[in-house]
Each structure stands twice: as structure tokens, then as C-alpha cells.
Design an enzyme around this catalytic site. Structure first.
Site, short mmCIF file in Angstrom:
data_model
loop_
_atom_site.label_atom_id
_atom_site.label_comp_id
_atom_site.label_asym_id
_atom_site.label_seq_id
_atom_site.Cartn_x
_atom_site.Cartn_y
_atom_site.Cartn_z
N ARG A 140 0.89 -5.12 -5.08
CA ARG A 140 1.09 -6.19 -4.10
C ARG A 140 1.41 -7.46 -4.89
NH1 ARG A 140 -0.50 -4.29 0.88
NH2 ARG A 140 -2.16 -2.74 0.93
N ASP A 190 3.25 -1.00 11.89
CA ASP A 190 3.33 -2.31 12.56
C ASP A 190 4.57 -3.11 12.18
OD1 ASP A 190 2.67 -2.93 9.97
OD2 ASP A 190 0.87 -4.08 10.44
N ASP A 212 5.94 -5.32 5.73
CA ASP A 212 6.32 -6.69 6.05
C ASP A 212 6.34 -7.62 4.83
OD1 ASP A 212 6.69 -8.90 8.10
OD2 ASP A 212 4.84 -9.54 7.11
N THR A 271 4.99 1.77 6.12
CA THR A 271 3.58 1.39 6.25
C THR A 271 2.87 2.43 7.10
OG1 THR A 271 1.96 -0.12 7.23
CG2 THR A 271 4.16 -0.27 8.13
N GLY A 316 0.84 -1.21 0.00
CA GLY A 316 0.00 0.00 0.00
C GLY A 316 0.87 1.25 0.00
N ASP A 334 0.49 1.72 8.79
CA ASP A 334 0.01 0.97 9.97
C ASP A 334 1.00 1.03 11.14
OD1 ASP A 334 -1.97 0.32 8.22
OD2 ASP A 334 -1.64 -1.85 8.27
N ARG A 394 -4.34 -3.04 9.87
CA ARG A 394 -4.76 -4.42 9.63
C ARG A 394 -4.42 -5.34 10.80
NH1 ARG A 394 -2.19 -6.05 4.34
NH2 ARG A 394 -4.10 -5.67 3.20
O1 F6P Z 1 -1.11 -1.92 5.06
C1 F6P Z 1 -1.59 -0.66 4.85
C2 F6P Z 1 -3.06 -0.69 4.59
O2 F6P Z 1 -3.46 0.65 4.35
C3 F6P Z 1 -3.91 -1.32 5.69
O3 F6P Z 1 -4.14 -0.42 6.74
C4 F6P Z 1 -5.14 -1.70 4.92
O4 F6P Z 1 -5.82 -2.80 5.51
C5 F6P Z 1 -4.60 -2.11 3.61
O5 F6P Z 1 -3.38 -1.43 3.43
C6 F6P Z 1 -5.52 -1.80 2.45
O6 F6P Z 1 -4.97 -2.28 1.30
P1 F6P Z 1 -5.51 -1.99 -0.16
O7 F6P Z 1 -5.07 -0.61 -0.53
O8 F6P Z 1 -4.88 -3.03 -1.00
O9 F6P Z 1 -7.00 -2.06 -0.10
#
Ligand code: F6P
Length: 357
Positions: free
Chosen positions: A73, A137, A109, A133, A12, A135, A179
Site C-alpha cells: 500500500r 466496492d 480505489d 478488490t 490488499g 470488497d 471496509r
Molecule cells: O480492501 C480489502 C481489504 O481486505 C479490506 O476488506 C480490509 O479492511 C483491508 O483490505 C485489510 O487490509 P490489510 O491487509 O492491509 O490489513
């Protein structure tokens, strides 16, 4: 001939990515390297799709959100439970075809996991990581860039939602990204004055949530703000997963809204029929990832980019640049991947003192 550094951004997007890219390009070129950006993460490596970046290409981009080289991804090693294709031969062939001296991998990660495997299987070990990230995390680093911006956006949203919730005497449930860990919900909840904060690390009972709502109405406060992390339970209705096997989250605020609304009708409207009690929900989602980075993220991204090139120069392969206190240090990639940095109990306890007030 100048040695070549390749870089990619995976997973992301996060505000601050362009600051990292600029940091790598500026320090790379000033240190005598050519710098190439793979388009759309590991997908660009698999397709040997890279663009040579100049100082002009990165002028001023640290102020912009997103990533100028795109992201995806896309894994290169097989993933359990997913399509089991091992594409690492293709990736290595492409890195060699471009005659790269080093690859700088900017990601969380999942992306760093691929970098670590690439380093360890020795076919292309000249790998350096940069943690990313929203997040926050990722292990082995105190903070990741993007998090500060996402918390700021979430806090501004909470501030706005406070005034409308208060005016209508409503319960407002705000879903915040995150997440595997509740860092963003915790900090947005603290900064934005949430009365309830729900995160995956702390088990909760809906009766406690109802108690807060009831008490606030009875104390004449009339409204309640709930900050909830999207990852509190993986209840996403579609069990759709991404290429790394992560369940696509989002929507827990709507489930909570229904439950709270039912409770309000049953337990508040009956005893107080002269009032109307309502719950509403807002999912912040990708708003938290968009737009310009804060000054903190611009600077952190820039420093990480600069120091990643320093690791290339010192040939500190298989390492990731990491923020430790106020210093940028090198840590092993393997220490950052496999598992997550979650919110420690003590951090939630600090926030708990202010809940319900
Ligand atoms: O890992 C970052 C993040 O923004 C999470 O908080 C979220 O669950 C995910 O990516 C969303 O991913 P996508 O943009 O593929 O919907």
C-alpha cells in the site's frame, strides 16, 4: 525492439490476481510486447524494481492465490493527513528509465486513484487500469475478481459455524471483511443463512438484534447466526491508518460479543436460570483473501488481463477494463475512483425477508 508493458499489483491481495498477470503476460507476449512486473506495487516503480516475465513464469499461476509480483500500500502522490511527500517525479523518472510504452495498474480505489492522477498530469499518460478488490466496492464495474472467492470462503466458514452454534445453543457473531461497503457480509450472510446481517449501509438498533435472538430462543430454535461487516463502524481501538489514510479495521465482532453476552445474562438467564446462554465471535479476516481463486475469479481475472492488453494495443489510455453484465468493456479511470459502490437498499431488502427465520 519489442515495446515494453509494465504492470503492478497494489493494495490488499485478492484471489485472481495471478490470473490477471498471466492474462497480461500471455496476451502481451503473443502480441509482440515484453512484459515487466514491478515488485510490490508502486514501491517497485519508485525503486525501479521490475522483473521481465516469461511464459514459463506464468505457467499455471491462474490457479494460485496471492500475487507473484508482490503488493504494497505505497502511494506516489501525497495523501491528506499523511506524510505529505510527493514521489510522483521519482515514479515518472523510473517509468521512463525503463523505457516503458504502457503501465497496467491492477488495484482497487487507492491504487487506481494514483493511476488516474498519473494519467491526468500527463508526464506518463500511457496508463491502463484493472479493477481488483475482494470488497467489490470499486465503482464502474459490476464485480471485481476476488469477491467471489472471498464470499465462498465466508460461506464455508458460516456453514461450519452453524453446526457448532446450533449444538451449543449459542449466538455466533461472524465478522466479515469489507471496509466501506457490506457486499461480502450481505452475500456471505445470505448464502450462509445468517439470521442477522449488519452492514455499514443499513443503520441498525441493537434492540432489533436482541429481539431476533430472543424470538429464536422462544421459538425453540436455540441459536442465532450474526454476519457483520468489519466496516459497520470505524471503532477499531487503535486509530492506526495505512499509507492511504484508511483506518485499520477488525474486532467489531468482539465488541458485539460482549454486548450480546451482557444482554443474554440480563434478559435470558434471569427468566430461564436452568439454561446457560452464550455468545461467541469469529473474525474471518485475511482467511477470506487467501488460497486458490474460484473458477469464476480465475476466468474473470484472465479475461481482464487479456482485455487490458487490448486497451494498450488500441491506445485507450486513462481507461480501466470493467465487467458490465457478461462483457468486458473500457471505462474511464476517473469514473472508477473517488467514492465507492455501496450496497443499494433493494439488495438488502431482498435479504431482509429471510432474517430472523
Ligand atoms: O480492501 C480489502 C481489504 O481486505 C479490506 O476488506 C480490509 O479492511 C483491508 O483490505 C485489510 O487490509 P490489510 O491487509 O492491509 O490489513
Amino acid at each position: 525492439m519489442a515495446r515494453k508493458i509494465g504492470m503492478l499489483t497494489g493494495g490488499g491481495d485478492a484471489p485472481g490476481l495471478n490470473a490477471v498477470i498471466r492474462g497480461i503476460v500471455v496476451n502481451g507476449i503473443k502480441s509482440g510486447y515484453e512484459v515487466h512486473g514491478f515488485i510490490d506495487g508502486w514501491a517497485g516503480v519508485l525503486n525501479a524494481n521490475a522483473k521481465k516475465l516469461t511464459l514459463d513464469d506464468v505457467e499455471d499461476i491462474h490457479r494460485q492465490g496471492g500475487t507473484i509480483i508482490g503488493t504494497s500500500r505505497t502511494p506516489i502522490f501525497p495523501k491528506a493527513g499523511k506524510d505529505n511527500v510527493d514521489r510522483s517525479d521519482e515514479a515518472v523518472a523510473s517509468l521512463k528509465k525503463l523505457d516503458l510504452h504502457a503501465l497496467i495498474v491492477i488495484g482497487g480505489d487507492d491504487t487506481q486513484g494514483e493511476a488516474d492522477r498519473l494519467f491526468k498530469d500527463k508526464r506518463f499518460p500511457h496508463v491502463i487500469g484493472v479493477p481488483k478488490t475482494i470488497d467489490n466496492d470499486l465503482k464502474a464495474t459490476d464485480y471485481t475478481f476476488g469477491f467471489n472467492t472471498a464470499v465462498e470462503i465466508g460461506t464455508q466458514a458460516m456453514d461450519r459455524l452453524h453446526t457448532t452454534a446450533w449444538s451449543h445453543h449459542r449466538v455466533m457473531i461472524v465478522e466479515i471483511m469489507g471496509r466501506h461497503a457490506g457486499w461480502m457480509a450481505l452475500e456471505v450472510g445470505m448464502a450462509g443463512g445468517a439470521h442477522v446481517i449488519l452492514i455499514p449501509e443499513v443503520k441498525f438498533d441493537m434492540n432489533e438484534v436482541y429481539e431476533v435472538i430472543k424470538k429464536r430462543y422462544e421459538d425453540g430454535k436455540g441459536y442465532t447466526m450474526i454476519a457483520v461487516a468489519e466496516g459497520i463502524e470505524e471503532t477499531s481501538e487503535s486509530k492506526e491508518t495505512d499509507a492511504f489514510g484508511n483506518v485499520k479495521l477488525g474486532g467489531v465482532c468482539e465488541t458485539l460479543q460482549e454486548r450480546v453476552q451482557e444482554w443474554l445474562v440480563e434478559n435470558m438467564e434471569k427468566p430461564y436460570p436452568e439454561f446457560k446462554f452464550e455468545a461467541r465471535s469469529v473474525r474471518l479476516g485475511h482467511l477470506q483473501r487467501g488460497g486458490a481463486p474460484t473458477a469464476f475469479d480465475r476466468i474473470l481475472g484472465t479475461r481482464l488481463g487479456v482485455q487490458a492488453v487490448e486497451l494498450v494495443k488500441s491506445e485507450t489510455w486513462g481507461h480501466m477494463v470493467s465487467l458490465q453484465g457478461t462483457e468486458i468493456k473500457a471505462v474511464k479511470l476517473e469514473d472508477a475512483v473517488g467514492g465507492y459502490k455501496i450496497v443499494p437498499e433493494g439488495r438488502y431488502e431482498e435479504a431482509r425477508r429471510f432474517l430472523g427465520l
